[in-house]
Scaffold this motif. Structure first.
Motif: not given
Length: 181
Positions: A17-18, A20-21, A24, A77, A177
């Motif tokens: 999840d990290s 992925y987010h 970018d 993170e 992404e």
């Protein structure tokens, strides 16, 4: 790619999840590169290449300053974000930049983003090149496994090439992404 690696127990869902987010943000340092270099359609001179190659470190400095100002304190993170920014141009054989890390010394999040970034670049139309076919991209990835790219990440993406083709045909501007997940 991340989901495949999670299934292989190389990472967990929070990590996926990290990545992925935060993926970018890998090129955020390019915002500090002079526009005449950043948007050049010519082959870079050695001096211009040196300037462009500073974008990972510039991005880490920029984001670190922002996150310090806002007192962001999620260290796990923060490490993932900064590793993605700093190390997405490392090569598995140690010939990348900025730190010339090799193999699994390169953080997994950066190894994932490296593969996704290259796939996105090769499949995209650019002023200096036409998009590659998915078959040519696949061959390039296979040939770069173990030198340019982590073999584990190449194995993961090769198991998902049908998704890449589907994403590319439906959403040509979001391929990178989606490759993270």
């Amino acid at each position: 790619m991340g989901l495949y690696l999670a299934k292989k127990r190389k990472c967990d869902g929070n990590f996926v999840d990290s990545v992925y987010h935060f993926s970018d943000m890998h090129d955020i340092g390019k915002s500090l590169i002079p526009e005449d270099i950043l948007y050049s359609t010519e082959i870079y001179t050695d001096h211009e290449r040196d300037i462009m190659n500073q974008h990972p470190e510039l991005g880490c400095q920029l984001l670190s300053n922002i996150l310090t100002t806002f007192k962001y304190d999620n260290h796990q993170e923060l490490n993932i974000i900064l590793n993605i920014i700093r190390h997405h141009h490392e090569r598995y054989d140690g010939k990348g930049y900025p730190a010339k890390l090799k193999g699994t010394d390169i953080p997994l999040e950066a190894r994932i983003v490296t593969v996704a970034d290259v796939i996105d670049a090769l499949l995209s139309n650019r002023p200096y090149k036409k998009p590659w076919s998915i078959e040519d991209v696949e061959l390039y990835l296979i040939n770069g496994s173990g030198t340019l790219f982590d073999p584990l990440c190449i194995d993961a993406i090769l198991h998902s090439l049908d998704k890449v083709t589907l994403i590319q045909s439906r959403y040509p501007d979001v391929i990178e992404e989606e490759l993270q997940a």
